[in-house]
Design an enzyme around this catalytic site. Structure first.
Site, PDB file in Angstrom:
ATOM      1  N   ASP A 128       0.956   3.248   5.370  1.00 49.98           N
ATOM      2  CA  ASP A 128       1.038   2.180   6.359  1.00 49.98           C
ATOM      3  C   ASP A 128       0.404   2.580   7.686  1.00 49.98           C
ATOM      4  OD1 ASP A 128       3.165   4.076   6.564  1.00 49.98           O
ATOM      5  OD2 ASP A 128       4.145   2.785   8.025  1.00 49.98           O
ATOM      6  N   GLU A 129       0.033   1.581   8.448  1.00 45.50           N
ATOM      7  CA  GLU A 129      -0.325   1.692   9.866  1.00 45.50           C
ATOM      8  C   GLU A 129      -1.411   2.733  10.151  1.00 45.50           C
ATOM      9  OE1 GLU A 129       3.799   0.134  11.913  1.00 45.50           O
ATOM     10  OE2 GLU A 129       3.583   2.289  11.608  1.00 45.50           O
ATOM     11  N   VAL A 130      -2.449   2.736   9.345  1.00 46.84           N
ATOM     12  CA  VAL A 130      -3.622   3.567   9.674  1.00 46.84           C
ATOM     13  C   VAL A 130      -4.430   2.820  10.727  1.00 46.84           C
ATOM     14  CG1 VAL A 130      -5.739   4.595   8.786  1.00 46.84           C
ATOM     15  CG2 VAL A 130      -3.653   4.619   7.399  1.00 46.84           C
TER      16      VAL A 130
END
EC number: 3.2.1.52
Length: 646
Positions: free
Chosen positions: A444-446
């Site tokens: 997640d959330e790269v």
């Protein structure tokens, strides 16, 4: 050094623009010489202005140099602060408005001459106003039903059973697992003892409990029949037998003088009924993890998703890379990882040895709980990167980015051969240690901008249809599949063209999970709007918790469904269950831990176990009265809900 304070005053609080004054106050007799102020903040600092000491905060004269890593803001200053004087800054942020006290700076200290002095925090937030209130949830008066989650079928028999305390239940047990589970039930119920039925004659108040294997029952299903002194459990699996004992434990939890004779026929709606715990942001001790496992079992949850790594710490011992825990498990002034979320100047943190993990795994297995480890990559990997920079940093990469948690150095580089070797080695140890068939890899959330100027990534022969992140996850999925393990991750992994053996955890909303099921992926629904236990209970400024996904009261935690009629029957079967999450940025004490979990964990348990036709919030709230009484007897610091009047 004494009498040093930091006053934080909210001056402006509009959407897109907030202003704080931060005043260092010296009430001591000493002179504070030039040093640096360290303060953990929940927002990104857009600008900082210094006001002249001992003059009004309107007299702004200088924009000092400052730095921020994650939540940790460092403000060097060159002025001396004499006795009974102060130094003031104005801090500007451009994000969502401040809504509650937990949005504000949480900890601060001064650093000088290799010494740190903790400051007393003062908050002055009179202009903080209540948001539009959601009416507080209240409970209906207690009814006859007790069991949470609601059984599939419960029939009362016109008979009352007198219970004599202390209570002895006689049964036959000739296996270690059952003995352990009976002992566990006894620990949950003061005054209850299980004895072998051939150990002596039956006393007047004793109960005879018999067990029967019945292969016609669902895998986790059971029947529990209570009549007179003869009680009976039928089961087709060890988990079904255990859940019958759990239901029995709930019926006896408040030491009733009488219970009603009844027949319960029960089985779960979903195979996957999970609870996630983040142990990276704040280290959670082993006894707290076991406590959570106890309550998961008490409410028939069967998957413990263990978030072991993140930007702020690496918590799992990996023997191939001892630096991960020697360096990556600790935060504090002068360490590779600085304070975050109020952890402070002193060395704080910890990690779980492989022996301790094995102990947790054994305990969870006794409670019929599968432990799913999460190694969060390629983002949320700052602790690993700082522990092993020689392996995980490409010196020639000039890419710039900022993660949602305000880091610019927290993403692994899939173009480095050493990154792949590192991950393969870590996952091989994880696969040996954890028996779970599922390994969660985050995903997640790269942030945008990563690898744009990475020579290693530019040299990857991946073609135009594949991103570097897709290349990484496809490689690791193949690596895990060769070890008979399934790759799981947050919903972002559905963008990486993985084969449909991957399991997707949908967190941004129910609709996202439905879309992933429509693509053919198996899905665990864990929507932030209903299942994130780190969200505040309501809009009161005094309620701790985040609010980016709204607030979650008990009714909101209860009234949602993981499946939708828009899906075909085959697609609906791909929604394999639900899970609630407890992220730990704000979980610094046992009391806060319990307050955020209880009673919302009960709502999520009933959503996961009970048929939608058996879910009724008003009925659920009548049962919760019995459970609140039990929590109080166990000294649980829950969010206790008032009884509805009238």
């Amino acid at each position: 050094m004494k009498a040093l304070r930091l006053n934080v005053t909210l001056l402006k609080n509009e959407i897109g623009e907030q202003e704080l004054s931060i005043t260092l106050i010296n009430d001591s007799d000493a002179v504070i010489k030039p040093m640096s102020l360290h303060i953990d903040v929940a927002r990104w600092t857009d600008s900082l202005e210094l006001s002249q000491p001992n003059r009004g905060i309107e007299d702004k004269t200088e924009s000092p140099v400052f730095s921020q890593i994650g939540s940790h803001l460092v403000i060097p200053f060159t002025q001396s602060v004499t006795s009974n004087s102060s130094l003031c800054w104005r801090l500007l942020t451009r994000q969502a408005a401040y809504l509650r006290l937990s949005d504000f700076p949480s900890s601060s200290y001064l650093n000088f001459e290799h010494k740190q002095v903790q400051l007393v925090m003062e908050l002055n937030v009179e202009i903080l106003q209540d948001s539009p209130k959601i009416e507080a949830c209240k409970l209906k008066p207690a009814g006859r039903d007790i069991i949470v989650p609601e059984p599939a079928k419960l029939d009362y028999i016109e008979q009352t059973i007198v219970i004599t305390w202390p209570l002895r239940i006689l049964c036959e047990s000739n296996e270690t697992l059952l003995d352990q589970q009976l002992a566990w039930v006894s620990r949950q119920n003061a005054g209850l003892t299980f004895c072998n039925s051939d150990a002596g004659k039956v006393g007047n108040g004793d109960i005879l409990l018999s067990f029967e294997y019945d292969q016609s029952l669902e895998t986790e299903g059971y029947t529990l029949e209570l009549q007179g002194q003869n009680w009976h459990i039928a089961w087709s699996s060890e988990s079904g037998r255990f859940y019958a004992l759990v239901s029995l434990s709930q019926l006896l939890m408040n030491q009733p003088d009488v219970i009603e004779a009844q027949l319960i026929q029960d089985c779960p709606r979903y195979d996957y009924r999970g609870q996630m715990l983040d142990c990276a942001r704040h280290f959670q001790p082993l006894n707290r993890i076991k406590m959570l496992l106890d309550w998961m079992a008490f409410y028939k949850l069967n998957r413990f998703h263990w978030h072991l790594t993140d930007d702020e710490a690496w918590r799992l011992e990996i023997k191939a890379y001892p630096q991960l825990c020697e360096i990556g498990a600790w935060r504090g002034e002068g360490l590779a990882l600085c304070s975050q979320f109020g952890s402070g100047a002193g060395k704080s943190g910890g990690y779980y040895t492989q022996a301790e993990v094995s102990d947790i795994l054994s305990y969870a297995a006794m409670l019929q709980i599968e432990v799913i480890p999460e190694i969060d990559i390629p983002g949320h990997a700052r602790a690993a990167i700082l522990a092993l920079p020689e392996l995980l940093v490409e010196a020639q990469d000039q890419s710039t980015y900022q993660s949602v948690q305000f880091y610019n150095d927290n993403v692994l580089n899939p173009g480095l051969t050493s990154t792949l070797e590192f991950l393969e080695t870590v996952l091989d140890e994880v696969c040996v240690l954890f028996p779970s068939s599922v390994i969660h890899l985050g995903g997640d959330e790269v942030p945008k901008g990563v690898w744009q100027h990475s020579p290693a990534v530019s040299e990857l022969a991946i073609g135009k249809q594949k991103t570097a992140e897709s290349y990484l996850f496809q490689h690791l999925q193949q690596h895990l599949n060769q070890r008979q393990r399934l790759l799981a991750g947050w919903e972002e992994i559905a963008h990486h063209q993985l084969d449909t053996s991957a399991i997707v955890y949908a967190w941004n909303g129910i609709e996202v999970g439905l879309e992933c099921a429509n693509k053919g992926y198996r899905v665990v629904q864990c929507p932030a709007q209903h299942a994130y236990l780190d969200m505040a209970w309501d809009n009161s400024p005094l309620e701790p918790g985040f609010h980016w996904a709204g607030t979650i009261n008990l009714k909101q935690a209860y009234e949602w469904q993981a499946r939708d009629s828009s899906l075909s029957q085959a697609q609906q079967a791909l929604i394999i269950g639900t899970q609630s999450q407890l992220w730990s940025e704000l979980i610094t004490t046992k009391e806060r831990f319990e307050y955020m979990v209880f009673p919302r964990v009960c709502a999520n348990a009933e959503v996961a176990w009970s048929l939608d036709t058996k879910q009724n919030y008003l009925h659920f709230s009548t049962k919760l009265n019995h459970h609140q009484q039990y929590w109080k007897s166990r000294d649980i610091q829950a969010k206790y809900l008032e009884l509805e009047k009238g």
